[in-house]
Write a protein that holds these residues in place. Structure first.
Motif, short mmCIF file in Angstrom:
data_model
loop_
_atom_site.label_atom_id
_atom_site.label_comp_id
_atom_site.label_asym_id
_atom_site.label_seq_id
_atom_site.Cartn_x
_atom_site.Cartn_y
_atom_site.Cartn_z
N GLY A 15 0.76 -1.19 -0.04
CA GLY A 15 -0.03 -0.11 0.04
C GLY A 15 0.69 1.40 0.03
N ARG A 16 0.10 2.22 -0.32
CA ARG A 16 0.89 3.41 -0.32
C ARG A 16 0.22 4.64 0.45
NH1 ARG A 16 3.69 5.69 -4.99
NH2 ARG A 16 3.56 3.82 -5.94
N GLY A 17 1.05 5.52 1.39
CA GLY A 17 0.50 6.50 2.10
C GLY A 17 1.09 7.83 1.70
N ALA A 18 0.99 8.54 2.53
CA ALA A 18 1.48 9.94 2.00
C ALA A 18 3.01 9.98 2.21
CB ALA A 18 0.72 11.00 2.68
N THR A 19 3.55 9.29 3.13
CA THR A 19 5.01 9.34 3.54
C THR A 19 5.70 8.32 2.64
OG1 THR A 19 4.42 7.97 5.25
CG2 THR A 19 4.70 10.40 5.82
N GLY A 20 5.06 7.45 2.01
CA GLY A 20 5.92 6.40 1.21
C GLY A 20 4.95 5.19 0.89
N THR A 21 5.66 4.21 0.49
CA THR A 21 5.22 2.98 0.00
C THR A 21 5.59 1.76 0.75
OG1 THR A 21 5.08 3.78 -2.19
CG2 THR A 21 4.60 1.40 -1.86
N ALA A 146 -6.43 4.26 10.06
CA ALA A 146 -5.51 3.79 9.28
C ALA A 146 -4.03 3.48 9.52
CB ALA A 146 -5.22 4.75 7.79
N ASN A 147 -3.73 4.01 10.64
CA ASN A 147 -2.44 3.62 11.33
C ASN A 147 -2.76 2.46 12.44
OD1 ASN A 147 -0.90 5.14 9.79
ND2 ASN A 147 -1.07 6.94 10.97
N VAL A 148 -3.57 1.84 12.39
CA VAL A 148 -3.77 0.75 13.28
C VAL A 148 -4.00 -0.47 12.39
CG1 VAL A 148 -5.25 -0.33 15.20
CG2 VAL A 148 -5.21 2.13 14.99
N LEU A 149 -2.95 -1.48 12.65
CA LEU A 149 -3.34 -2.56 11.94
C LEU A 149 -3.70 -3.69 12.74
CD1 LEU A 149 0.35 -2.53 10.35
CD2 LEU A 149 -1.75 -1.52 9.39
N LEU A 150 -4.52 -4.61 12.09
CA LEU A 150 -5.37 -5.94 12.90
C LEU A 150 -4.61 -7.14 12.51
CD1 LEU A 150 -8.91 -4.51 12.28
CD2 LEU A 150 -7.60 -4.18 14.52
N1 LIG Z 1 3.94 -3.39 9.06
C1 LIG Z 1 2.90 -3.75 8.17
N2 LIG Z 1 2.60 -4.78 7.77
C2 LIG Z 1 1.57 -5.03 6.68
N3 LIG Z 1 1.03 -4.05 6.03
C3 LIG Z 1 1.39 -2.58 6.43
C4 LIG Z 1 2.40 -2.39 7.39
N4 LIG Z 1 2.22 -1.18 7.57
C5 LIG Z 1 1.61 -0.67 6.74
N5 LIG Z 1 0.96 -1.58 6.15
C6 LIG Z 1 -0.09 -1.23 4.93
O1 LIG Z 1 0.48 -0.54 4.03
C7 LIG Z 1 -0.29 0.48 3.71
C8 LIG Z 1 0.20 1.97 3.56
O2 LIG Z 1 0.63 2.08 4.83
P1 LIG Z 1 1.09 3.58 5.19
O3 LIG Z 1 1.49 3.79 6.48
O4 LIG Z 1 2.16 4.04 4.15
O5 LIG Z 1 -0.14 4.50 4.94
P2 LIG Z 1 -1.40 5.15 5.47
O6 LIG Z 1 -0.86 4.88 7.19
O7 LIG Z 1 -2.63 5.12 5.17
O8 LIG Z 1 -0.93 6.70 5.25
P3 LIG Z 1 -0.22 7.73 6.12
O9 LIG Z 1 1.23 7.62 5.64
O10 LIG Z 1 -0.92 8.94 5.48
O11 LIG Z 1 -0.53 7.64 7.53
C9 LIG Z 1 -1.78 0.67 4.47
O12 LIG Z 1 -2.64 -0.09 3.76
C10 LIG Z 1 -1.19 -0.60 5.76
O13 LIG Z 1 -2.18 -1.48 5.82
#
Ligand SMILES: Nc1ncnc2c1ncn2[C@@H]1O[C@H](COP(=O)(O)OP(=O)(O)OP(=O)(O)O)[C@@H](O)[C@H]1O
Length: 576
Positions: A15-21, A146-150
């Motif tokens: 996935g891609r967020g604002a800070t990176g991929t 979005a910053n909480v992974l399950l």
């Molecule tokens: N440690 C990880 N393990 C599995 N997937 C991850 C992990 N960290 C991030 N992801 C997945 O990668 C994607 C992008 O994460 P990222 O943190 O860059 O995006 P975000 O949190 O949506 O954006 P932002 O940078 O704006 O907070 C998300 O969908 C997230 O579920």
């Protein structure tokens, strides 16, 4: 497969967020001593490769290296572990544990809101993570679903907070110099929005928003633009949904206090939420119910909140780690401002804004900041103040103020007494209507004994984060929602002059003459009568000397005229 450093290679983007991929990646070799987790060759990891714009900023690289120890030492069962940091050429990457499972934002979108018990228990675990990081002096500052992974295993879900430290990286003077910002509008604490000093209480505010969103499916403050949302954080009170039980609402309200000093510490929040979850669960006993109802007493604030370094008024910029960002500057309005994903309403899906965007337009919730006019980037010195005029407010402050002024005006103008509103005013019929029956007041939950039913299928006692019941609503709020949006007082209007009753015309029958059938007939009648009177009463008959009656004479005239017309017709045909 692209190598990252000598120890990892990237397999596929997650996935891609604002800070990176973020990539699924694999370990090539055991990492060196500088890594927190050495790992084994072949082990799967997640790697966040920071955007090139960030990686090519020397300030950020410096900070990244300085923060290394903070990021690597943060370990907690509810925090995604950062295993290693890679700095190589123009590449900055965080190596993390791979979490198999969706993020909370996606989960919410796909499954709908949680039951109050489930939401309370999940947020309690996030509060645990915050308590650990705050104790270590680290403030997350970008808490959102979005910053909480399950992590899912065996039907259970285990929340893990990620992206710690990213907001800190993006606080780089290099970024603030060009007015870029970090944060997400729907989750920004009022003090962050206003550029006031920030402490760990900003994370508690974020947790309150997240909790609200878990039980309702949406954050409390939304709007057409990010500025509107920020304005609501500053001035609006959250609306209480009817599905939220009293004790949980007490927690949400305290977390969302505009005054950071009223918000509970993370530790107290976690404790309070667990007490609430027990007290509102299906099998709660009277002691647990009473404890939940008194949760307010547990929500004590943090006597020594962790300060966010380098924000205006931050107590001690070196408290966590030394920063090279310079002295605390009271004029630095904000160095982290929100932006959101295009196409979305301002809300949960918004990525953290770090980089400048040029997207504009009212419908574009990313349009928080005015795009930096060409040539102005770089006018802002460290901490966001203008190098040429440190007293001048940050342009974002002006924007916010302007929006606030606009809103205030609009509010005053918008409120219109329905009786005064020409669009709503209806003719008032004086018909006696039966008064609508008030629905019978819902029975309050008995103080003694276990409550009847629970909060959805996934109640506390069932050990899951159950879904919000769609129809079954076991717990009605005990009080009416207080009236929070009282209309502004209306200036007294001068009493209206009573209207004069309409004057009816003195001539009730209109005789408009031509154009009106009635008028025409009436006129013809008058002419007939008048000519008859003239004929009978005047010496006209004698003058004509025929002694004929009016009607005979009239008949003669008609005969003469028709004869004359007939002659005219005969003549003209004879001439041909
Ligand atoms: N440690 C990880 N393990 C599995 N997937 C991850 C992990 N960290 C991030 N992801 C997945 O990668 C994607 C992008 O994460 P990222 O943190 O860059 O995006 P975000 O949190 O949506 O954006 P932002 O940078 O704006 O907070 C998300 O969908 C997230 O579920």
């Amino acid at each position: 497969m692209r190598p990252v450093g000598s120890k990892y290679f990237l397999e596929e983007p997650l996935g891609r967020g604002a800070t990176g991929t973020v990539w699924r990646a694999r370990q090539r070799e055991t990492a060196g001593a500088e890594a927190a987790v050495a790992g084994q060759p072949g082990e799967t990891v997640a790697i966040k490769v920071l955007k090139e714009e960030l990686a090519s900023d020397p300030d950020i690289v410096m900070r990244f290296l300085r923060e290394r120890s903070v990021l690597l030492r943060l370990t907690h069962p509810n925090i995604v572990r950062v295993r290693d940091l890679v700095v190589e050429g123009d590449l900055l990457a965080l190596v993390m544990d791979l979490v198999e499972g969706p993020d909370l934002h996606r989960y919410l979108r796909e499954n709908g809101p949680f039951s109050p018990v489930g939401a309370a228990l999940l947020t309690a675990q996030i509060a645990d993570a915050l308590a650990a990081s705050h104790a270590d002096g680290v403030v997350h500052r970008d808490l959102k679903p979005a910053n909480v992974l399950l992590r899912q295993y065996g039907g259970q879900m285990h929340p893990l907070l990620t992206d710690f430290g990213i907001a800190r990286l993006a606080d780089s003077p290099g970024l603030t110099r060009t007015q870029e910002f970090v944060g997400t509008p729907a989750y920004v604490a009022p003090e962050s929005a206003e550029g006031r000093p920030q402490t760990s209480a900003v994370d508690i505010y974020g947790a309150g928003i997240l909790l609200y969103e878990l039980v309702t499916g949406r954050p409390p403050f939304a709007g057409g633009s990010a500025l509107e949302v920020l304005h609501q954080h500053l001035s609006a009170e959250p609306r209480r949904p009817s599905t939220v039980p009293d004790p949980l609402w007490t927690v949400i309200e305290r977390c969302l206090s505009k005054n950071p000093d009223r918000r509970p510490s993370a530790e107290n929040l976690a404790r309070g939420l667990r007490v609430v979850a027990e007290g509102i669960g299906v099998h709660a006993n009277s002691a647990q119910i009473a404890a939940a109802e008194n949760v307010g007493a547990l929500l004590l604030p943090d006597p020594d909140p962790a300060a966010v370094p380098d924000t205006p008024g931050a107590a001690d910029p070196t408290q966590v780690l030394p920063h090279g960002a310079g002295a605390v500057d009271p004029n630095a309005a904000t160095s982290f401002l929100p932006h959101t994903g295009a196409g979305n309403p301002v809300g949960a899906a918004d990525p953290t804004a770090v980089l400048p965007t040029n997207r504009g337009g009212a419908a574009d919730p990313t349009a928080v900041m005015p795009p930096v006019p060409p040539g102005q980037a770089g006018q802002y010195g460290q901490q966001g103040h203008r190098s040429g005029g440190p007293e001048e407010p940050h342009p974002w402050q002006n924007q916010l103020r302007a929006a606030r002024d606009r809103n205030e005006q609009t509010q005053v103008q918008q409120y219109l007494d329905p009786d005064e509103d020409p669009l709503r005013r209806r003719p008032q019929r004086q018909v006696a209507r039966p008064q609508p029956q008030q629905p019978p007041q819902r029975q309050q939950r008995p103080q003694q004994g276990p409550p009847q039913g629970g909060y959805g299928q996934g109640g506390y006692d069932q050990g899951g984060y159950g879904r919000q019941p769609q129809q079954r609503q076991q717990y009605a709020p005990q009080q009416q929602q207080p009236q929070r949006y009282a209309p502004p007082p209306q200036p007294e209007r001068p009493a209206r002059e009573p209207r004069q009753p309409r004057q009816r015309s003195a001539n009730p029958m209109k005789i408009p003459g031509l154009g009106c059938l009635k008028g025409c007939l009436f006129t013809i009648l008058i002419l007939f009568v008048a000519s008859w009177l003239i004929w009978e009463l005047s010496p006209l008959q004698e003058w004509i000397g025929t002694g004929k009656s009016y009607w005979q004479q009239l008949g003669d005239i008609v005969d003469t005229v028709s004869k004359w017309i007939g002659d005219l017709g005969g003549n003209s045909s004879g001439q041909q």
